[in-house]
Write a protein that holds these residues in place. Structure first.
Motif, mmCIF file in Angstrom:
data_model
loop_
_atom_site.group_PDB
_atom_site.id
_atom_site.type_symbol
_atom_site.label_atom_id
_atom_site.label_comp_id
_atom_site.label_asym_id
_atom_site.label_seq_id
_atom_site.Cartn_x
_atom_site.Cartn_y
_atom_site.Cartn_z
ATOM 1 N N THR A 1 42.231 41.924 25.760
ATOM 2 C CA THR A 1 41.517 42.835 26.656
ATOM 3 C C THR A 1 41.503 42.277 28.071
ATOM 4 O OG1 THR A 1 40.084 43.597 24.869
ATOM 5 C CG2 THR A 1 39.337 43.997 27.116
ATOM 6 N N VAL A 2 41.991 43.076 29.020
ATOM 7 C CA VAL A 2 41.938 42.726 30.433
ATOM 8 C C VAL A 2 40.856 43.578 31.088
ATOM 9 C CG1 VAL A 2 43.170 42.688 32.631
ATOM 10 C CG2 VAL A 2 44.376 42.087 30.519
ATOM 11 N N GLY A 3 39.838 42.913 31.611
ATOM 12 C CA GLY A 3 38.793 43.619 32.331
ATOM 13 C C GLY A 3 39.215 43.871 33.765
ATOM 14 N N VAL A 4 38.931 45.069 34.264
ATOM 15 C CA VAL A 4 39.262 45.433 35.652
ATOM 16 C C VAL A 4 37.991 45.934 36.320
ATOM 17 C CG1 VAL A 4 40.628 46.912 37.156
ATOM 18 C CG2 VAL A 4 41.625 46.037 35.033
ATOM 19 N N MET A 5 37.590 45.277 37.406
ATOM 20 C CA MET A 5 36.387 45.686 38.121
ATOM 21 C C MET A 5 36.661 46.988 38.867
ATOM 22 S SD MET A 5 34.419 43.209 37.237
ATOM 23 C CE MET A 5 33.007 43.904 38.098
ATOM 24 N N ALA B 1 40.790 38.283 30.275
ATOM 25 C CA ALA B 1 41.153 38.047 31.667
ATOM 26 C C ALA B 1 40.400 39.077 32.494
ATOM 27 C CB ALA B 1 42.657 38.164 31.893
ATOM 28 N N LEU B 2 40.252 38.793 33.776
ATOM 29 C CA LEU B 2 39.529 39.694 34.668
ATOM 30 C C LEU B 2 40.347 39.894 35.934
ATOM 31 C CD1 LEU B 2 36.803 41.232 34.980
ATOM 32 C CD2 LEU B 2 35.959 39.234 36.233
ATOM 33 N N VAL B 3 40.525 41.161 36.327
ATOM 34 C CA VAL B 3 41.269 41.487 37.542
ATOM 35 C C VAL B 3 40.335 42.129 38.552
ATOM 36 C CG1 VAL B 3 43.140 42.870 38.532
ATOM 37 C CG2 VAL B 3 43.450 41.771 36.305
ATOM 38 N N LEU B 4 40.362 41.610 39.779
ATOM 39 C CA LEU B 4 39.668 42.227 40.905
ATOM 40 C C LEU B 4 40.731 42.922 41.750
ATOM 41 C CD1 LEU B 4 37.573 40.045 39.979
ATOM 42 C CD2 LEU B 4 36.842 39.926 42.360
ATOM 43 N N GLY C 1 42.900 38.142 41.522
ATOM 44 C CA GLY C 1 42.526 39.055 42.592
ATOM 45 C C GLY C 1 43.743 39.550 43.361
ATOM 46 N N ILE C 2 43.729 40.829 43.716
ATOM 47 C CA ILE C 2 44.815 41.428 44.482
ATOM 48 C C ILE C 2 44.260 41.978 45.782
ATOM 49 C CG2 ILE C 2 46.662 43.146 44.500
ATOM 50 C CD1 ILE C 2 46.548 43.122 41.424
ATOM 51 N N CYS C 3 44.819 41.519 46.893
ATOM 52 C CA CYS C 3 44.446 41.962 48.234
ATOM 53 C C CYS C 3 42.940 41.779 48.464
ATOM 54 C CB CYS C 3 44.886 43.405 48.473
ATOM 55 S SG CYS C 3 44.983 43.846 50.239
ATOM 56 N N GLY C 4 42.161 42.871 48.551
ATOM 57 C CA GLY C 4 40.724 42.716 48.764
ATOM 58 C C GLY C 4 40.060 41.913 47.671
ATOM 59 N N GLY C 5 40.529 42.059 46.430
ATOM 60 C CA GLY C 5 40.001 41.254 45.329
ATOM 61 C C GLY C 5 40.290 39.787 45.519
ATOM 62 N N TYR C 6 41.462 39.470 46.067
ATOM 63 C CA TYR C 6 41.817 38.086 46.411
ATOM 64 C C TYR C 6 40.884 37.548 47.490
ATOM 65 C CZ TYR C 6 44.629 34.582 49.009
ATOM 66 O OH TYR C 6 45.068 33.465 49.697
#
Length: 500
Positions: free
Chosen positions: A248-252, A288-291, A324-329
């Motif tokens: 499971t990948v959590g995405v905010m 895992a968690l993705v911002l 994190g990607i862009c703003g999440g980074y």
């Protein structure tokens, strides 16, 4: 031109289908949407920013996307404020009133320039409208529907969504509210997202044809197997992600989430499910968690704080990968510096603090570029050191690293800062990047998901087959087949033949 009785009626996919159909017949076809409001955008080969929907439509037409296909892009930033992008470049942040009254003529000029440019190059232009053409409070300010049909002298196909109910009322209401000259442009109707028995619908179709005096060209079935990029974050509320998988990948789901198509490829990885985490939810048990990206890093950082997620994310970073990607980074760093209040009225704020990095918003031009980079092998990515990735950048903040190591070496593009040859940062399980589309890189994505598989006692899949790219190509072709099988195209063909 394809218009709709409402937003999310299916205009984008019908345009994509028509682009594919007529491209396969040997025409040079291009999509066009004069004005789009979307936080899902892309960087073209011209280093210009356009909505992701026109990118999909260009792909369906078999051509390279260009800013002329979406000359005006509005990206909501704060309440009643949007960043206005003209021909792929930001010109200003404007409120709705100023845009409609002070900027309209400039926008109209840009729209006409792009439409004329496409006319010179292509046999057929398939135009997409926006929202509904019957917004009677804004008919005199229209830049997306019947005004564009008038400029292009285009016949109009009206798409209506039956899935949400009231389809016949929405069709009749649209005709009733339009001026006579605009009603005459509508040559046919398509009913979209039908799940039931067509025989039951036929009597209603015959009656609505009599009421509005326009034929229903077809009824499109709701095919949930199609996997295509979504245009607007509003669709996330209706989207059904697979959750009950082995990984499971959590995405905010940030309040101002943008470019959420970055996570699409993860959904189609075998064994992987997506858990979309709203601000009022609990993160729960994720591997895992993705911002993802956001149109306003400062405001969404404050939203994470208010929702109580900041400390929880920091604690989870010791146990699972956080990406994190862009703003999440930017949020994963220690500080977001906005002394000139460029990003929001709140100024500078503390970040989550997992990465030793500081991002500064200054009065610089927005970074809009396609990018290539090489993996440096830091953190969990050491086994794919030297592999190349590509993506695109859309950011206004610049980032300086402290002790955290970079994720990529930039080959083309900007990355963290013009004075740095690197992009992104890594600290243990946590990593971030400015490269949108990073998970569209098959090797990078598969290595990341194989890491999660091994953490869960599963076998690695290796680099055998890119399920996402295969499914996307299938979906575009299948979409075209559905339209050809269920829509009477003769009227559209006749409309094209008298112009080509």
């Amino acid at each position: 031109m394809v218009q709709g009785t409402s937003s999310n009626a299916g205009k984008s996919v019908v345009v994509a289908a028509l682009c594919r159909i007529f491209s396969k017949r040997g025409y040079n076809v291009a999509p066009f949407k004069s004005q789009n409001m979307s936080l899902n955008s892309y960087t073209t080969h011209e280093n210009a920013e356009i909505a992701i929907a026109q990118v999909l439509q260009a792909e369906a037409a078999g051509i390279e996307p260009s800013y002329h296909m979406n000359p005006i892009l509005l990206k909501p930033k704060e309440d009643f404020i949007s960043q206005v992008i003209v021909h792929g470049k930001p010109v200003n942040d404007m409120n709705f009133y100023d845009y409609q009254n002070s900027f309209r003529e400039k926008a109209l000029k840009a729209i006409k320039t792009s439409l004329d440019t496409l006319k010179e190059k292509y046999d057929i232009i398939v135009i997409e409208g926006a929202g509904s053409p019957a917004e009677i409070n804004m008919l005199d300010k229209d830049l997306a529907n019947m005004k564009i049909a008038e400029i292009a002298d285009a016949d109009v196909i009206l798409v209506a969504d039956i899935d949400r109910g009231g389809v016949f009322a929405s069709i009749a209401g649209t005709f009733a509210l339009l001026p006579e000259k605009d009603r005459k442009r509508i040559k046919g109707i398509i009913i979209n997202k039908f799940r039931g028995n067509l025989d039951i619908l036929i009597p209603g179709i015959r009656q609505i044809e009599e009421i509005v005096g326009t034929p229903v060209l077809g009824v499109l079935p709701y095919d949930e197997s199609l996997k295509l990029p979504e245009e607007d974050s509003a669709s996330l509320s209706e989207r059904k992600y697979s959750k009950n998988e082995k990984v499971t990948v959590g995405v905010m789901r940030l309040p101002r989430i943008s470019n959420f198509t970055d996570i699409d490829p993860l959904e189609y990885e075998p064994d992987v499910g997506i858990k979309l985490i709203e601000m009022g939810d609990e993160i729960g048990n994720v591997d895992a968690l993705v911002l993802p990206g956001t149109r306003n890093t400062v405001n969404d950082m404050l939203a994470l704080n208010e929702a109580g997620f900041t400390d929880e994310i920091a604690n989870l970073s010791h146990e699972i990968p956080v990406f994190g990607i862009c703003g999440g980074y930017q949020m994963l760093g220690k500080k977001i510096i906005d002394e000139s209040f460029k990003e929001s009225k709140h100024g500078s704020v503390e970040g989550i603090g997992i990465l030793d990095a500081k991002t500064k918003f200054d009065r610089i031009d927005k970074i809009v570029t396609q990018s290539k980079a090489s993996i440096l092998g830091n953190g969990i990515f050491k086994e794919i050191k030297g592999d190349s990735v590509k993506g695109y950048e859309l950011h206004e903040g610049l980032t300086l690293l402290g002790e955290s190591k970079p994720l990529f070496e930039v080959i083309e593009g900007c990355g963290n800062h013009p004075s740095s040859p690197y992009d992104g940062a890594v600290n243990g399980y946590t990593a971030g990047t400015y490269l949108h589309g990073i998970f569209h890189n098959f090797t990078f994505r598969r290595f990341f998901t194989d890491h999660l598989r091994t953490q869960n006692g599963l076998d690695m899949l290796g680099f055998s087959e890119d399920n996402f790219e295969n499914l996307k190509k299938y979906s575009i072709d299948r979409l075209a087949e559905i339209v050809e099988d269920n829509v009477e195209l003769k009227l559209i063909e006749e409309s094209i033949e008298k112009r080509v």
